[in-house]
Design an enzyme around this catalytic site. Structure first.
Site, mmCIF file in Angstrom:
data_model
loop_
_atom_site.group_PDB
_atom_site.id
_atom_site.type_symbol
_atom_site.label_atom_id
_atom_site.label_comp_id
_atom_site.label_asym_id
_atom_site.label_seq_id
_atom_site.Cartn_x
_atom_site.Cartn_y
_atom_site.Cartn_z
ATOM 1 N N ASP A 94 0.851 -1.070 -0.125
ATOM 2 C CA ASP A 94 -0.124 0.103 0.159
ATOM 3 C C ASP A 94 0.816 1.396 -0.420
ATOM 4 O O ASP A 94 0.787 2.666 0.629
ATOM 5 C CB ASP A 94 -1.072 0.315 1.017
ATOM 6 N N HIS A 123 2.984 6.547 0.460
ATOM 7 C CA HIS A 123 4.393 6.642 0.579
ATOM 8 C C HIS A 123 5.131 7.938 -1.005
ATOM 9 O O HIS A 123 5.784 7.666 -0.721
ATOM 10 C CB HIS A 123 5.311 5.843 0.846
ATOM 11 N N TRP A 179 -3.978 -1.840 11.730
ATOM 12 C CA TRP A 179 -2.278 -1.231 11.181
ATOM 13 C C TRP A 179 -2.891 -0.150 12.192
ATOM 14 O O TRP A 179 -3.775 0.499 12.374
ATOM 15 C CB TRP A 179 -2.167 0.118 10.249
ATOM 16 N N TYR A 237 -0.676 2.288 14.150
ATOM 17 C CA TYR A 237 0.419 3.176 14.415
ATOM 18 C C TYR A 237 0.162 4.386 15.299
ATOM 19 O O TYR A 237 -0.022 5.765 14.742
ATOM 20 C CB TYR A 237 1.601 3.898 13.005
ATOM 21 N N LYS A 239 -2.160 -4.543 13.349
ATOM 22 C CA LYS A 239 -0.140 -4.762 12.700
ATOM 23 C C LYS A 239 0.329 -4.023 13.527
ATOM 24 O O LYS A 239 0.114 -2.203 13.712
ATOM 25 C CB LYS A 239 0.109 -4.375 10.978
ATOM 26 N N ILE A 240 1.330 -3.322 14.141
ATOM 27 C CA ILE A 240 2.536 -2.601 14.693
ATOM 28 C C ILE A 240 3.722 -2.686 14.447
ATOM 29 O O ILE A 240 4.085 -3.599 13.841
ATOM 30 C CB ILE A 240 2.292 -2.614 16.114
ATOM 31 N N GLY A 271 7.168 -4.553 8.387
ATOM 32 C CA GLY A 271 8.715 -4.732 8.244
ATOM 33 C C GLY A 271 9.757 -3.533 8.482
ATOM 34 O O GLY A 271 11.041 -4.206 8.812
ATOM 35 N N GLY A 272 9.172 -2.669 8.218
ATOM 36 C CA GLY A 272 9.628 -1.326 7.831
ATOM 37 C C GLY A 272 10.976 -0.880 7.168
ATOM 38 O O GLY A 272 10.446 -1.744 5.897
ATOM 39 N N GLY A 284 6.667 -5.570 3.362
ATOM 40 C CA GLY A 284 6.446 -5.512 2.039
ATOM 41 C C GLY A 284 7.700 -5.125 2.112
ATOM 42 O O GLY A 284 8.835 -5.730 1.060
ATOM 43 N N ARG A 285 8.524 -3.516 2.307
ATOM 44 C CA ARG A 285 9.679 -3.165 1.405
ATOM 45 C C ARG A 285 10.862 -4.268 1.621
ATOM 46 O O ARG A 285 11.597 -4.263 0.750
ATOM 47 C CB ARG A 285 10.308 -1.986 2.017
HETATM 48 P P1 FBP Z 1 6.930 -2.653 5.198
HETATM 49 O O1 FBP Z 1 6.941 -3.747 5.963
HETATM 50 O O2 FBP Z 1 7.418 -1.714 4.152
HETATM 51 O O3 FBP Z 1 7.020 -1.259 6.376
HETATM 52 O O4 FBP Z 1 5.292 -1.857 4.566
HETATM 53 C C1 FBP Z 1 4.630 -1.939 6.361
HETATM 54 C C2 FBP Z 1 3.428 -0.860 6.086
HETATM 55 O O5 FBP Z 1 2.767 -0.666 7.309
HETATM 56 C C3 FBP Z 1 2.631 -0.310 4.804
HETATM 57 O O6 FBP Z 1 1.534 -1.286 5.030
HETATM 58 C C4 FBP Z 1 2.934 1.045 4.661
HETATM 59 O O7 FBP Z 1 2.318 1.583 3.836
HETATM 60 C C5 FBP Z 1 3.818 1.790 5.764
HETATM 61 O O8 FBP Z 1 4.618 0.252 6.160
HETATM 62 C C6 FBP Z 1 3.535 2.627 6.261
HETATM 63 O O9 FBP Z 1 4.561 3.504 6.624
HETATM 64 P P2 FBP Z 1 4.961 4.311 7.622
HETATM 65 O O10 FBP Z 1 5.673 3.354 8.589
HETATM 66 O O11 FBP Z 1 6.057 4.998 6.626
HETATM 67 O O12 FBP Z 1 3.029 5.548 7.089
#
Ligand code: FBP
Length: 261
Positions: free
Chosen positions: A19, A24, A140, A142, A173-174, A199-200, A227-228
């Site tokens: 996503d 990003h 998710w 955050y 998801k954290i 994943g970060g 993701g990355r």
């Molecule tokens: P990654 O494994 O690449 O970190 O992806 C996890 C994720 O939660 C994505 O689903 C989302 O787009 C991104 O990280 C959000 O990143 P940020 O913390 O910069 O908002």
């Protein structure tokens, strides 16, 4: 009865997150991974537990008649352009996600933001609707915004996990803050909701990356939504095998890392 098993196998899961185009922007991509078809194929080849993406990608790229990878449709999203208190508003209904054959829906909450109450409200309704359709919901969560002093402290991470549980998420998801002992407390606060770890940014040191995975799995996490670190790799399927060996087969780092060779 909710179908949590559609995206979890024996309580464990490895989800491919894509996503980032919205969150990003294309700066994360190269000529290969900017193509959503590449990611859908990767999710299938890697036999991921699910692919998580926005509705538009699900609509254009996931073959709904021959769907071979479970799908999590994200119902909200935001860009990183406005430098304001984070608020990610719903942009897709649960019904639309179900029409797109979603096996689960996802939603991001910025805990601590001035707008958390709006996101709690939307999320609560999403849980209600999704559970009426018998599909699970992944939050998710955050911690973010000007009132959040330390986005990664164990205390705020445990708070995030707890909020997910109390709002009715099936999975949360954290981010992992590398506090292995503290993460047990985080997981405990999630109760019956499963804890998935993001994943970060891409980590070049395979040993360091896999050690973190091993640590949060040992602390009680149920898997990753990554993701990355997968689709930015030049050997994404090898990374996937290494991750699976730890998540599903409890492999040690020294054995998992052999997949990266
Ligand atoms: P990654 O494994 O690449 O970190 O992806 C996890 C994720 O939660 C994505 O689903 C989302 O787009 C991104 O990280 C959000 O990143 P940020 O913390 O910069 O908002």
């Amino acid at each position: 009865m909710k179908k949590i098993n559609s995206i979890f196998k024996k309580g464990k899961s490895l989800i491919l997150a894509y996503d980032h185009g919205m969150e990003h922007g294309p700066k994360e991509f190269n000529l290969i991974n900017a193509d959503p078809q590449y990611i859908v194929d990767l999710a299938k080849k890697g036999k991921f537990s699910a692919l998580a993406c926005q509705a538009g990608l699900a609509y254009h790229y996931v073959d709904h008649h021959q769907k071979t990878v479970p799908l999590i449709v994200k119902l909200n999203g935001k860009t990183n352009i406005p430098k304001i208190e984070p608020f990610s508003k719903q942009n897709c209904s649960v019904k639309r996600a179900v029409d797109l054959q979603a096996d689960a829906v996802g939603y991001t909450i910025y805990l601590g933001s001035e707008h958390e109450k709006e996101m709690f409200g939307e999320f609560g309704k999403i849980v209600e609707e999704a559970h009426d359709y018998r599909i699970p919901v992944m939050a998710w969560i955050y911690p973010r915004g000007r009132f959040v002093k330390d986005k990664l402290s164990t205390e705020i991470s445990a708070y995030a996990a707890r909020i997910g549980l109390e709002l009715g998420a099936d999975a949360i998801k954290i981010k992992y803050n590398s506090d292995k002992e503290g993460f047990k407390w985080v997981v405990q606060n999630a109760g019956k909701a499963k804890v998935m770890v993001a994943g970060g940014p891409k980590i070049e040191n395979g040993n360091r990356f896999l050690s973190e995975v091993r640590d949060f799995m040992a602390a009680g996490a149920s898997g990753m939504a990554v993701g990355r670190n997968v689709w930015k790799s030049d050997k994404p399927l090898k990374v996937t095998k290494a991750l699976k060996s730890i998540i599903f087969d409890n492999a040690k780092v020294k054995d998992a890392i052999k997949w990266l060779k």
